[in-house]
Design a protein around this motif. Structure first.
Motif, PDB file in Angstrom:
ATOM      1  N   TYR A  31      41.355  47.431  42.397  1.00 57.53           N
ATOM      2  CA  TYR A  31      41.684  46.356  41.575  1.00 57.53           C
ATOM      3  C   TYR A  31      42.779  45.753  41.336  1.00 57.53           C
ATOM      4  N   THR A  32      43.816  46.769  41.732  1.00 59.25           N
ATOM      5  CA  THR A  32      45.314  46.362  41.577  1.00 59.25           C
ATOM      6  C   THR A  32      46.207  46.068  43.211  1.00 59.25           C
ATOM      7  N   PRO A  67      42.351  56.562  29.013  1.00 55.85           N
ATOM      8  CA  PRO A  67      41.744  56.324  30.489  1.00 55.85           C
ATOM      9  C   PRO A  67      40.436  55.986  30.164  1.00 55.85           C
ATOM     10  N   GLY A  68      40.019  55.381  31.207  1.00 57.04           N
ATOM     11  CA  GLY A  68      38.491  55.089  31.177  1.00 57.04           C
ATOM     12  C   GLY A  68      37.738  54.106  30.517  1.00 57.04           C
ATOM     13  N   GLY A  69      38.759  53.383  29.540  1.00 58.20           N
ATOM     14  CA  GLY A  69      38.368  52.145  28.899  1.00 58.20           C
ATOM     15  C   GLY A  69      38.437  52.246  27.188  1.00 58.20           C
ATOM     16  N   GLN A  70      38.653  53.124  26.759  1.00 57.45           N
ATOM     17  CA  GLN A  70      38.798  53.277  25.372  1.00 57.45           C
ATOM     18  C   GLN A  70      40.293  52.483  24.708  1.00 57.45           C
ATOM     19  N   CYS A  71      40.024  51.128  24.191  1.00 55.89           N
ATOM     20  CA  CYS A  71      41.244  50.335  23.946  1.00 55.89           C
ATOM     21  C   CYS A  71      41.527  50.285  22.170  1.00 55.89           C
ATOM     22  N   VAL A 122      36.922  41.149  29.906  1.00 57.43           N
ATOM     23  CA  VAL A 122      36.064  42.085  30.774  1.00 57.43           C
ATOM     24  C   VAL A 122      35.236  41.173  31.626  1.00 57.43           C
ATOM     25  N   GLN A 123      34.341  40.396  31.011  1.00 57.80           N
ATOM     26  CA  GLN A 123      33.390  39.791  31.858  1.00 57.80           C
ATOM     27  C   GLN A 123      34.030  38.610  32.881  1.00 57.80           C
ATOM     28  N   GLU A 162      34.000  44.551  37.370  1.00 58.34           N
ATOM     29  CA  GLU A 162      33.503  45.144  38.644  1.00 58.34           C
ATOM     30  C   GLU A 162      33.858  46.793  38.706  1.00 58.34           C
ATOM     31  N   THR A 163      34.689  47.244  37.569  1.00 59.43           N
ATOM     32  CA  THR A 163      35.161  48.671  37.755  1.00 59.43           C
ATOM     33  C   THR A 163      33.897  49.545  36.813  1.00 59.43           C
TER      34      THR A 163
END
Ligand code: ZN
Length: 255
Positions: A34-35, A113-117, A84-85, A91-92
């Motif tokens: 992704y990067t 990590p993994g998406g918790q913001c 995100v959309q 796509e992650t």
């Protein structure tokens, strides 16, 4: 003679451990899809998600729990979802959740990590919607950039190296656990990468990316002469980031 012999063996074992750690590091180097950046990672995305989900309640607890007003939380959800959309985050494999924390004293935002913001009410209350998008985009950037997983892999590597060194030198014990510090400590490079990803996500979602510069100004003035906000301790000087943000805006908006 005997002690001399065991000394040599210890050195050899120590070197073998260091060599093994280095081999591991090399074999665990992969390109982030992704990067596009090469990084040293020892963890699967599913493990990142699990760590984040497991730590999220504790992180919320440390900031006075979640903010009680659901309308404010709904706004944070909507902006996070939009980012995100409209970006590569879609796509992650990560599960994105955006938490508004009740803490009205500490200016801060962070990602597990993994998406918790997370964003504190103290910071949230100073932002307009586009600026909120900038902060959340930056935090999504940490997730996509896999910065925590990278820190964990680094700390495992250095633990192995120091184990090798201490076996070789027969010195002391090895202390090292993956703590909160490893999860939340981002390097300067991580911050700049997240700023750039945040700017890109803002543009892709139709927000004015120059609002990211306003976010930096808010952080700077929040610091004040005597008060250093939490955000500062884990993030580099906003002034230095502004220059790089301008470059990112030109790069993505000019295209
Ligand atoms: Zn950051």
């Amino acid at each position: 003679m005997r002690s001399r012999g065991s000394w040599k063996i210890r050195i050899l074992i120590g070197l073998a451990i260091v060599a093994f750690a280095y081999f591991n590091k090399c074999s665990n180097t992969e390109t982030n899809p992704y990067t596009g950046r090469e990084q040293h990672i020892t963890m699967e995305p599913q493990e990142e998600i699990a760590i984040g989900l497991q730590s999220a309640p504790e992180m919320a607890q440390q900031h006075g729990g979640l903010y009680p007003d659901q309308r404010m939380q709904a706004l944070v959800d909507a902006v996070g979802k939009k980012l995100v959309q409209n970006s590569v985050a879609r796509e992650t494999p990560y599960q994105y959740d955006f938490h508004l924390l009740a803490d009205d004293q500490t200016i801060n935002a962070f990602a597990l990590p993994g998406g918790q913001c997370f964003i504190t009410y103290a910071l949230f209350s100073q932002l307009n919607e586009a600026q909120l998008a900038g902060v959340l985009g930056h935090e999504i950037g940490h997730v996509i950039g896999r910065h925590s997983a990278e820190r964990i892999a680094d700390s495992q590597y250095w633990q192995q190296v120091s184990m090798g060194a201490s076996v070789g030198a027969d010195a002391g014990s090895i202390i090292g656990a993956i703590g909160q510090n490893t999860l939340l400590k981002n390097g300067r490079g991580d911050e700049l990468e997240s700023d750039e990803l945040g700017v890109l996500m803002m543009i892709q979602s139709g927000y004015d990316p120059y609002e990211m510069i306003e976010v930096m100004k808010i952080l700077k003035s929040a610091a004040g002469p005597n008060r250093v906000p939490e955000f500062q301790s884990t993030h580099p000087d906003p002034e230095n980031r502004i220059e790089r943000i301008k470059e990112a805006i030109e790069k993505y908006q000019g295209a």
